[in-house]
Design a protein around this motif. Sequence first.
Motif, PDB file in Angstrom:
ATOM      1  N   VAL A  13       0.830  -1.208   0.000  1.00  0.00           N
ATOM      2  CA  VAL A  13       0.000   0.000   0.000  1.00  0.00           C
ATOM      3  C   VAL A  13       0.863   1.255   0.000  1.00  0.00           C
ATOM      4  CG1 VAL A  13      -1.670   1.351   1.326  1.00  0.00           C
ATOM      5  CG2 VAL A  13      -2.005  -1.110   1.043  1.00  0.00           C
ATOM      6  N   VAL A  14       1.861   1.306   0.862  1.00  0.00           N
ATOM      7  CA  VAL A  14       2.686   2.518   0.967  1.00  0.00           C
ATOM      8  C   VAL A  14       3.605   2.686  -0.241  1.00  0.00           C
ATOM      9  CG1 VAL A  14       2.620   2.492   3.482  1.00  0.00           C
ATOM     10  CG2 VAL A  14       4.494   1.341   2.293  1.00  0.00           C
ATOM     11  N   SER A  15       3.812   1.640  -1.008  1.00  0.00           N
ATOM     12  CA  SER A  15       4.657   1.739  -2.207  1.00  0.00           C
ATOM     13  C   SER A  15       3.823   1.883  -3.473  1.00  0.00           C
ATOM     14  CB  SER A  15       5.560   0.509  -2.310  1.00  0.00           C
ATOM     15  OG  SER A  15       4.795  -0.673  -2.406  1.00  0.00           O
ATOM     16  N   ASN A  16       2.537   2.261  -3.311  1.00  0.00           N
ATOM     17  CA  ASN A  16       1.615   2.479  -4.435  1.00  0.00           C
ATOM     18  C   ASN A  16       1.430   1.232  -5.306  1.00  0.00           C
ATOM     19  OD1 ASN A  16       1.119   5.238  -3.822  1.00  0.00           O
ATOM     20  ND2 ASN A  16       3.094   5.782  -4.753  1.00  0.00           N
ATOM     21  N   ALA A  17       1.478   0.082  -4.655  1.00  0.00           N
ATOM     22  CA  ALA A  17       1.250  -1.187  -5.364  1.00  0.00           C
ATOM     23  C   ALA A  17       0.062  -1.913  -4.744  1.00  0.00           C
ATOM     24  CB  ALA A  17       2.495  -2.056  -5.315  1.00  0.00           C
ATOM     25  N   ALA A  18      -0.947  -1.126  -4.342  1.00  0.00           N
ATOM     26  CA  ALA A  18      -2.085  -1.698  -3.620  1.00  0.00           C
ATOM     27  C   ALA A  18      -2.887  -2.691  -4.455  1.00  0.00           C
ATOM     28  CB  ALA A  18      -3.005  -0.576  -3.126  1.00  0.00           C
ATOM     29  N   ARG A  99      -4.466   3.415 -12.947  1.00  0.00           N
ATOM     30  CA  ARG A  99      -3.204   3.354 -12.220  1.00  0.00           C
ATOM     31  C   ARG A  99      -3.361   3.426 -10.714  1.00  0.00           C
ATOM     32  NH1 ARG A  99       0.944   3.601 -15.689  1.00  0.00           N
ATOM     33  NH2 ARG A  99       0.540   4.332 -17.815  1.00  0.00           N
ATOM     34  N   THR A 100      -4.517   3.813 -10.210  1.00  0.00           N
ATOM     35  CA  THR A 100      -4.733   3.866  -8.769  1.00  0.00           C
ATOM     36  C   THR A 100      -5.916   2.992  -8.399  1.00  0.00           C
ATOM     37  OG1 THR A 100      -6.260   5.748  -8.802  1.00  0.00           O
ATOM     38  CG2 THR A 100      -3.889   6.243  -8.742  1.00  0.00           C
ATOM     39  N   VAL A 101      -5.954   2.583  -7.145  1.00  0.00           N
ATOM     40  CA  VAL A 101      -7.049   1.740  -6.669  1.00  0.00           C
ATOM     41  C   VAL A 101      -8.373   2.495  -6.753  1.00  0.00           C
ATOM     42  CG1 VAL A 101      -7.982   0.536  -4.661  1.00  0.00           C
ATOM     43  CG2 VAL A 101      -5.535   0.389  -5.180  1.00  0.00           C
ATOM     44  N   ASN A 102      -8.365   3.788  -6.432  1.00  0.00           N
ATOM     45  CA  ASN A 102      -9.601   4.572  -6.479  1.00  0.00           C
ATOM     46  C   ASN A 102     -10.163   4.633  -7.904  1.00  0.00           C
ATOM     47  OD1 ASN A 102      -9.605   5.107  -3.748  1.00  0.00           O
ATOM     48  ND2 ASN A 102      -8.459   7.020  -3.953  1.00  0.00           N
TER      49      ASN A 102
END
Length: 217
Positions: A13-18, A99-102
């Motif tokens: 999560v903190v490495s933007n790989a959620a 590219r993002t979970v949202n």
Amino acid sequence: MALLSFLLCYALVVSNAAFWVLALTVGFVFIAPMLAMGLYEAGRLIERGEKPTLGRMLYVRPALRQDIAYLGLALVLIYLFWGRIAQIVYGLSTYHLHRTVNDFVTFATSTSDGQSMLLTGSIVGGVIAFFTYCLVVVSAPMLLDQKTNVFAAVATSVRAVIENFWPMVLWAAILGVLTLATAATGFLGLVIVFPWLGLASWHAYRELVPEHAPSSQ
């Protein structure tokens, strides 16, 4: 196991790989039967009137067998196959890369293409998961308990599901829901859920295959 799962998901999560959190959560369902060997061993020892120890649950000598390694390899290959299928379903559903979970959640829940993707992915993934469950629900503890090969154990597992179909469907749902629900606690819920399900799975195997007496190893 709970602590390692939590730290791994936190790092993703903190490495933007959620995105990988969901994939690994589903993957845990595929490999959980192999990780539960120590709990099957505890059930076997209790059944024989012996007291299980942490050492014997962490180092399960009967599990160091070629046939169990084959079963584990098959589960890994099925998991990788599921991952490829998920990528294909996603690729056929949209030409955008979220590219993002949202962004991905918004696409999946608020667009017709995204909802179709969820439906298709759930159906295909459910079929693959249930197929895997049929192969392993009895075979994993059976290989620990018996002097048998992986092919006989898998055949016994499939037959047990077919002959007790609806109870086994219910058991599959319980296993899946409780295992995935631990993700809501950052996998810390595994501390309670995993030992309970592991021992319950051992008892389910012993009820489904009663003709096999416990091994004296």
